[in-house]
Design a protein around this motif. Structure first.
Motif, PDB file in Angstrom:
ATOM      1  N   LEU A  91       0.830  -1.212   0.000  1.00 18.61           N
ATOM      2  CA  LEU A  91       0.000   0.000   0.000  1.00 18.61           C
ATOM      3  C   LEU A  91       0.864   1.263   0.000  1.00 18.61           C
ATOM      4  O   LEU A  91       0.577   2.229  -0.717  1.00 18.61           O
ATOM      5  CB  LEU A  91      -0.999  -0.014   1.169  1.00 18.61           C
ATOM      6  N   GLU A  95       1.566   4.237  -3.054  1.00 17.67           N
ATOM      7  CA  GLU A  95       1.506   5.684  -2.786  1.00 17.67           C
ATOM      8  C   GLU A  95       2.818   6.382  -3.129  1.00 17.67           C
ATOM      9  O   GLU A  95       2.838   7.446  -3.736  1.00 17.67           O
ATOM     10  CB  GLU A  95       1.221   5.924  -1.293  1.00 17.67           C
ATOM     11  N   ARG A 164     -11.393   5.810  -6.323  1.00 18.32           N
ATOM     12  CA  ARG A 164     -11.237   6.262  -4.927  1.00 18.32           C
ATOM     13  C   ARG A 164      -9.909   5.722  -4.367  1.00 18.32           C
ATOM     14  O   ARG A 164      -9.266   4.858  -4.984  1.00 18.32           O
ATOM     15  CB  ARG A 164     -12.393   5.756  -4.065  1.00 18.32           C
ATOM     16  N   ASN A 165      -9.524   6.281  -3.208  1.00  9.56           N
ATOM     17  CA  ASN A 165      -8.308   5.824  -2.505  1.00  9.56           C
ATOM     18  C   ASN A 165      -7.048   5.851  -3.362  1.00  9.56           C
ATOM     19  O   ASN A 165      -6.189   4.970  -3.271  1.00  9.56           O
ATOM     20  CB  ASN A 165      -8.504   4.416  -1.923  1.00  9.56           C
ATOM     21  N   ALA A 166      -6.962   6.853  -4.204  1.00 11.05           N
ATOM     22  CA  ALA A 166      -5.760   7.088  -5.017  1.00 11.05           C
ATOM     23  C   ALA A 166      -5.675   8.602  -5.196  1.00 11.05           C
ATOM     24  O   ALA A 166      -6.660   9.317  -4.941  1.00 11.05           O
ATOM     25  CB  ALA A 166      -5.886   6.387  -6.355  1.00 11.05           C
ATOM     26  N   CYS A 171      -7.829   9.360 -10.138  1.00  5.71           N
ATOM     27  CA  CYS A 171      -9.189   8.844  -9.965  1.00  5.71           C
ATOM     28  C   CYS A 171     -10.069   9.319 -11.111  1.00  5.71           C
ATOM     29  O   CYS A 171     -10.040  10.491 -11.477  1.00  5.71           O
ATOM     30  CB  CYS A 171      -9.777   9.316  -8.631  1.00  5.71           C
ATOM     31  N   ILE A 204      -9.887  -2.004  -3.286  1.00  6.22           N
ATOM     32  CA  ILE A 204      -9.662  -0.790  -2.493  1.00  6.22           C
ATOM     33  C   ILE A 204      -9.884   0.470  -3.326  1.00  6.22           C
ATOM     34  O   ILE A 204     -10.481   1.436  -2.860  1.00  6.22           O
ATOM     35  CB  ILE A 204      -8.237  -0.791  -1.884  1.00  6.22           C
ATOM     36  N   THR A 205      -9.447   0.437  -4.574  1.00  6.11           N
ATOM     37  CA  THR A 205      -9.574   1.644  -5.414  1.00  6.11           C
ATOM     38  C   THR A 205     -10.835   1.626  -6.281  1.00  6.11           C
ATOM     39  O   THR A 205     -10.995   2.483  -7.146  1.00  6.11           O
ATOM     40  CB  THR A 205      -8.331   1.826  -6.320  1.00  6.11           C
ATOM     41  N   SER A 207     -15.017   1.646  -6.015  1.00  7.12           N
ATOM     42  CA  SER A 207     -16.236   1.733  -5.211  1.00  7.12           C
ATOM     43  C   SER A 207     -17.189   0.627  -5.662  1.00  7.12           C
ATOM     44  O   SER A 207     -17.019   0.063  -6.752  1.00  7.12           O
ATOM     45  CB  SER A 207     -16.898   3.093  -5.430  1.00  7.12           C
ATOM     46  N   GLU A 236      -3.638  -5.072   2.875  1.00 10.91           N
ATOM     47  CA  GLU A 236      -4.588  -4.887   1.771  1.00 10.91           C
ATOM     48  C   GLU A 236      -5.901  -5.615   2.091  1.00 10.91           C
ATOM     49  O   GLU A 236      -6.987  -5.053   1.934  1.00 10.91           O
ATOM     50  CB  GLU A 236      -3.972  -5.457   0.481  1.00 10.91           C
ATOM     51  N   THR A 239      -7.866  -3.818   4.683  1.00 10.00           N
ATOM     52  CA  THR A 239      -8.466  -2.600   4.122  1.00 10.00           C
ATOM     53  C   THR A 239      -9.693  -2.933   3.280  1.00 10.00           C
ATOM     54  O   THR A 239     -10.690  -2.206   3.287  1.00 10.00           O
ATOM     55  CB  THR A 239      -7.423  -1.824   3.286  1.00 10.00           C
ATOM     56  N   HIS A 243     -13.588  -1.631   3.686  1.00  8.69           N
ATOM     57  CA  HIS A 243     -14.406  -0.980   2.650  1.00  8.69           C
ATOM     58  C   HIS A 243     -15.616  -1.819   2.226  1.00  8.69           C
ATOM     59  O   HIS A 243     -16.589  -1.287   1.695  1.00  8.69           O
ATOM     60  CB  HIS A 243     -13.552  -0.674   1.415  1.00  8.69           C
TER      61      HIS A 243
END
Ligand SMILES: [Zn+2]
Length: 430
Positions: A91, A95, A164-166, A171, A204-205, A207, A236, A239, A243
């Motif tokens: 993760l 990033e 999301r989450n990026a 995104c 995770i990325t 929705s 991961e 997470t 979500h």
């Protein structure tokens, strides 16, 4: 024009079984591969094919080993700059290194140059077919398909979906990813040697709305692929539970949206539970083992034979940029080391099967590629064991099995003398 390629010929026979353990290899010490119009005409013993080859132009590769081109079933065209980046787990690594690298692919000219470099790294290493994640950008996916088209490579690919989450610039709404995918399908899917994969990066990325739309697109045609990541890293997985709290497990998230199928490629799957593996097998979903990446990011150790016992079809992936080499030989070396730590050492035959015919089967491309059966597309590699003195020394006067094991343990791009796509030799200058 009929062309012949003479050398030590090696491939696996198609026995219509998904059980890798019964894959039969074929080997001719003095072999001949006959190719016409990009397709295999015949393959076998040189002496036996001499009359059929009477009018052929013969390229004599001496004692070089000729085998089907390698299949890399999980790799990222937009992460080459992030290869060999220090000190993070999945993760944080995404990033710190990967998202910044992927951001640059918004620019068409940058995307073209760096994608070309990426594809040439594959070819230099003997990889002729790959399933590829690009970035969220139109430019990255277009560059992948356009450059693969110019090179005449067999590529499965798609724009990566993240909503999301990026970082904000990476995104895109599910609707715009859907639209872009539709346009790419229209333009490239099943065109020449190109195939489209709906590519949500991972849960995770994405929705729920995004996975819903991805599933809708995937179901809209029977011949699309779906590729994503699963159960690579313990944080991961945690997470994902955060979500998607109402799902039994990670796999259930994808299953619930209808993403599992015989045309679904799940990258990693290291930490899948017995229950999840049973469902993977029942749905005929494929798992792509990425050992180099798993070691590099400290993600964990996948049990190759554990998957096989579940009846799951496995392919191999370099997973560059987390993987540390484009070489599928090096990937096999890492797969062996991982399997040794799991107490079930990977055999050379199972290893080479996984990056040739087994990989082609997992990608549902075995009608076209994967071995030297008549009519298949003539993608192959010529391996010169004498290119490296240690490999030469170790492989002289050994059995075929020992030779292959030494090749996957010691070999890399140095021993790839030539890579052929549909009977044409690839060079940097085409
Ligand atoms: Zn990956």
């Amino acid at each position: 024009m009929l062309k012949g390629f003479r050398g030590q010929l090696f491939d696996f026979a198609d026995n219509d079984s998904t059980d890798n353990t019964v894959a039969k290899h074929r080997y001719y010490a003095d072999g001949l591969l006959l190719v016409e119009a990009g397709k295999v005409v015949a393959a076998g013993d040189y002496g036996a094919l001499a009359s059929q080859a009477a009018n052929a132009e013969i390229m004599d590769y001496g004692t070089c080993l000729i085998m089907p081109g390698f299949v890399d079933a999980h790799v990222h065209s937009v992460q080459t700059k992030a290869i060999a980046s220090y000190g993070k787990e999945l993760l944080d690594w995404l990033e710190s290194y990967v998202f910044p690298a992927e951001t640059l692919f918004e620019q068409p000219e940058y995307a073209r140059i760096h994608t070309r470099f990426f594809l040439e790294q594959l070819l230099k290493n003997g990889t002729t077919t790959a399933a590829v994640f690009s970035s969220v950008h139109a430019a990255a996916a277009e560059a992948l398909f356009e450059e693969a088209l110019k090179l005449n490579m067999c590529i499965i690919g798609g724009n990566t979906w993240m909503d999301r989450n990026a970082p904000e610039e990476l995104c895109q709404s599910a609707e715009s990813s859907y639209e872009l995918s539709e346009q790419l399908i229209e333009k490239y899917h099943n065109y020449q040697r190109l195939h489209f994969a709906v590519t949500p990066r991972y849960a995770i990325t994405s929705s729920p709305d995004s996975l819903q739309l991805a599933a809708q697109l995937f179901a809209s045609r029977h011949d699309l692929y779906l590729q994503t990541h699963i159960s690579e890293n313990l944080k991961e997985i945690e997470t994902v539970h955060h979500h998607y709290p109402n799902h039994h497990n990670y796999l259930d998230v994808y299953d619930n949206f209808g993403l599992l199928s015989s045309r679904t490629l799940l990258g990693h799957g290291i930490h899948l539970t017995e229950k999840e593996l049973k469902r993977v097998a029942d749905s005929k979903t494929k798992v792509v083992h990425c050992p180099s990446s798993n070691l590099f990011l400290g993600s964990g150790l996948l049990g190759f034979y554990r998957m096989q016992r579940h009846g799951i079809e496995l392919a191999m992936g370099s997973d560059v940029g987390a993987g540390t080499s484009f070489s599928m030989l090096q990937t096999l070396q890492d797969a062996y080391k991982v399997s040794a730590l799991k107490g079930e050492p990977l055999s050379a035959m199972d290893a080479f099967y996984a990056i040739t015919l087994g990989g082609a089967k997992a990608l549902q491309l075995d009608a076209l590629i994967g071995n030297f059966d008549k009519g298949k597309e003539a993608d192959f590699v010529v391996i010169d064991l004498s290119k490296d003195e240690l490999i030469d020394y170790r492989t002289r006067d050994t059995s075929l099995e020992e030779l292959l094991f030494a090749l996957m343990t010691l070999g890399d791009d140095r021993v790839i003398k030539a890579t052929y796509l549909m009977g044409e030799r690839w060079t940097y200058y085409d």
